[in-house]
Motif scaffolding. Structure first.
Motif, mmCIF file in Angstrom:
data_model
loop_
_atom_site.group_PDB
_atom_site.id
_atom_site.type_symbol
_atom_site.label_atom_id
_atom_site.label_comp_id
_atom_site.label_asym_id
_atom_site.label_seq_id
_atom_site.Cartn_x
_atom_site.Cartn_y
_atom_site.Cartn_z
ATOM 1 N N PHE A 1 38.131 51.923 42.442
ATOM 2 C CA PHE A 1 37.971 50.814 41.519
ATOM 3 C C PHE A 1 39.303 50.114 41.305
ATOM 4 O O PHE A 1 40.382 50.726 41.397
ATOM 5 C CB PHE A 1 37.500 51.317 40.141
ATOM 6 N N GLY A 2 39.239 48.843 40.983
ATOM 7 C CA GLY A 2 40.404 48.142 40.494
ATOM 8 C C GLY A 2 40.682 48.541 39.055
ATOM 9 O O GLY A 2 39.865 49.204 38.413
ATOM 10 N N GLY A 3 41.846 48.127 38.562
ATOM 11 C CA GLY A 3 42.252 48.505 37.219
ATOM 12 C C GLY A 3 41.547 47.744 36.107
ATOM 13 O O GLY A 3 41.689 48.095 34.936
ATOM 14 N N GLY A 4 40.806 46.704 36.470
ATOM 15 C CA GLY A 4 40.022 45.966 35.485
ATOM 16 C C GLY A 4 40.688 44.694 34.992
ATOM 17 O O GLY A 4 41.912 44.550 35.023
ATOM 18 N N THR A 5 39.855 43.758 34.566
ATOM 19 C CA THR A 5 40.299 42.534 33.895
ATOM 20 C C THR A 5 39.540 42.426 32.581
ATOM 21 O O THR A 5 38.310 42.521 32.564
ATOM 22 C CB THR A 5 40.016 41.281 34.751
ATOM 23 N N LYS A 6 40.270 42.241 31.509
ATOM 24 C CA LYS A 6 39.646 42.018 30.209
ATOM 25 C C LYS A 6 39.494 40.526 30.006
ATOM 26 O O LYS A 6 40.482 39.788 30.043
ATOM 27 C CB LYS A 6 40.481 42.618 29.082
ATOM 28 N N VAL A 7 38.266 40.068 29.813
ATOM 29 C CA VAL A 7 38.009 38.658 29.512
ATOM 30 C C VAL A 7 37.824 38.553 28.005
ATOM 31 O O VAL A 7 36.873 39.119 27.446
ATOM 32 C CB VAL A 7 36.777 38.141 30.273
ATOM 33 N N GLU A 8 38.755 37.868 27.361
ATOM 34 C CA GLU A 8 38.721 37.769 25.906
ATOM 35 C C GLU A 8 38.583 36.324 25.442
ATOM 36 O O GLU A 8 38.858 35.382 26.212
ATOM 37 C CB GLU A 8 39.997 38.381 25.303
ATOM 38 N N ILE A 9 38.162 36.186 24.216
ATOM 39 C CA ILE A 9 37.961 34.853 23.641
ATOM 40 C C ILE A 9 39.308 34.225 23.316
ATOM 41 O O ILE A 9 40.164 34.843 22.666
ATOM 42 C CB ILE A 9 37.095 34.927 22.374
ATOM 43 N N LYS A 10 39.476 33.002 23.778
ATOM 44 C CA LYS A 10 40.711 32.259 23.514
ATOM 45 C C LYS A 10 40.661 31.628 22.127
ATOM 46 O O LYS A 10 39.624 31.030 21.766
ATOM 47 C CB LYS A 10 40.893 31.177 24.564
ATOM 48 N N GLY B 1 32.147 28.478 27.099
ATOM 49 C CA GLY B 1 31.767 27.279 27.827
ATOM 50 C C GLY B 1 32.651 26.977 29.027
ATOM 51 O O GLY B 1 32.272 26.174 29.895
ATOM 52 N N GLU B 2 33.828 27.595 29.060
ATOM 53 C CA GLU B 2 34.722 27.379 30.195
ATOM 54 C C GLU B 2 34.386 28.347 31.340
ATOM 55 O O GLU B 2 33.497 29.182 31.226
ATOM 56 C CB GLU B 2 36.177 27.552 29.758
ATOM 57 N N THR B 3 35.123 28.200 32.439
ATOM 58 C CA THR B 3 34.924 29.038 33.621
ATOM 59 C C THR B 3 36.047 30.064 33.734
ATOM 60 O O THR B 3 37.217 29.742 33.540
ATOM 61 C CB THR B 3 34.889 28.174 34.896
ATOM 62 N N ALA B 4 35.673 31.309 34.045
ATOM 63 C CA ALA B 4 36.645 32.373 34.271
ATOM 64 C C ALA B 4 36.637 32.737 35.755
ATOM 65 O O ALA B 4 35.570 32.879 36.367
ATOM 66 C CB ALA B 4 36.298 33.601 33.436
ATOM 67 N N ILE B 5 37.825 32.873 36.315
ATOM 68 C CA ILE B 5 37.960 33.275 37.720
ATOM 69 C C ILE B 5 38.790 34.551 37.789
ATOM 70 O O ILE B 5 39.957 34.569 37.374
ATOM 71 C CB ILE B 5 38.614 32.161 38.561
ATOM 72 N N GLN C 1 29.592 32.620 28.068
ATOM 73 C CA GLN C 1 28.846 32.792 26.841
ATOM 74 C C GLN C 1 29.434 33.963 26.067
ATOM 75 O O GLN C 1 30.187 34.769 26.606
ATOM 76 C CB GLN C 1 27.368 33.031 27.160
ATOM 77 N N SER C 2 29.081 34.048 24.791
ATOM 78 C CA SER C 2 29.686 35.058 23.909
ATOM 79 C C SER C 2 29.484 36.466 24.448
ATOM 80 O O SER C 2 30.383 37.320 24.328
ATOM 81 C CB SER C 2 29.104 34.943 22.504
ATOM 82 N N GLU C 3 28.348 36.716 25.088
ATOM 83 C CA GLU C 3 28.067 38.067 25.576
ATOM 84 C C GLU C 3 28.847 38.407 26.851
ATOM 85 O O GLU C 3 28.789 39.544 27.322
ATOM 86 C CB GLU C 3 26.562 38.246 25.830
#
Lengths: 117, 107
Positions: B98-107, B16-20, B79-81
């Motif tokens: 490519f960049g090295g990547g960012t992992k977006v994980e559940i807090k 539900g939050e925003t990721a930047i 969202q979960s997906e």
């Protein structure tokens, strides 16, 4: 639209493998094709590009002189001939399509290559 | 070669939050930048091209911005997906990188 890679496996250092990528659902010869790889625990690395007619070819420095990209438009198939393989070539190899020298809008699931003695 | 740097490496966000997510190129690539989502064992998915154009069937909660050397991917109302790895890629110059990547994980 689908891309299906094959040809991966276990090979010894110094050996060779040929990867294939069969395309379906789009006009294959109208699109540039690209190989991208992902080593275990690492990010994505662009490997090579070929335009729709097979005339404009580009390689990453890490594979230049060892890998050869090609395509057979009559078979809707992209290839990557990999020679003089090294341990650092161990990765999942993806094929992808997109505008020439541009973004990649459709990817395959990848084929795993492992180089070890 | 243009070096592409992504930050942060890992982003912990609540649903539900925003990721930047940020992406920086070592020299100008104009608007020749794409963002991809990748979940392990799945096909990478194009999200954004031309720095800000959403790809086909990508939800409006994904938005891209920036030009030159500084770019941002914003994911609103996570969202979960959406928990996955995200990569940016420049196509302004050969070799593509490519960049090295960012992992977006559940807090």
């Amino acid at each position: 639209v689908q891309l299906l890679e094959s040809g991966g496996g276990l090979e010894q250092p110094g050996g060779s493998l040929r990867l294939s990528c069969v395309a379906s659902g789009f006009t294959f010869n109208s699109y540039a094709m690209t190989w991208v790889r992902q080593a275990p625990g690492k990010g994505l690395e662009w490997v090579s590009h070929i335009d729709g007619r097979g005339r404009d070819i580009q390689y990453a420095d890490s594979v230049k002189g060892r890998f050869t990209i090609s395509r057979d438009n009559s078979k809707n198939t992209l290839y990557l001939q990999m020679n003089s393989l090294r341990a650092e070539d161990t990765a999942v190899y993806f094929c992808a399509k997109g505008p020439p020298g541009s973004y990649l809008d459709i990817w395959g699931l990848g084929t795993a290559v492992s180089i070890s003695s | 070669e243009i070096v592409v740097t992504q930050s942060p490496a890992t982003l912990s966000v609540s649903p539900g939050e925003t990721a930047i997510l940020s992406c920086r190129a070592s020299q100008s690539v104009r608007s020749s930048l794409a963002w991809y989502q990748h979940k392990p064992g799945q096909t990478p998915r194009l999200l954004i091209h031309g720095a800000s154009t959403r790809a086909t069937d990508i939800p409006a909660r994904f938005s891209g911005s920036g030009s030159g050397t500084e770019f941002t991917l914003t994911i609103s109302s996570l969202q979960s997906e959406d928990f996955a790895f995200y990569y940016c890629q420049q196509y302004g110059n050969w070799p593509l990188t490519f960049g090295g990547g960012t992992k977006v994980e559940i807090k």
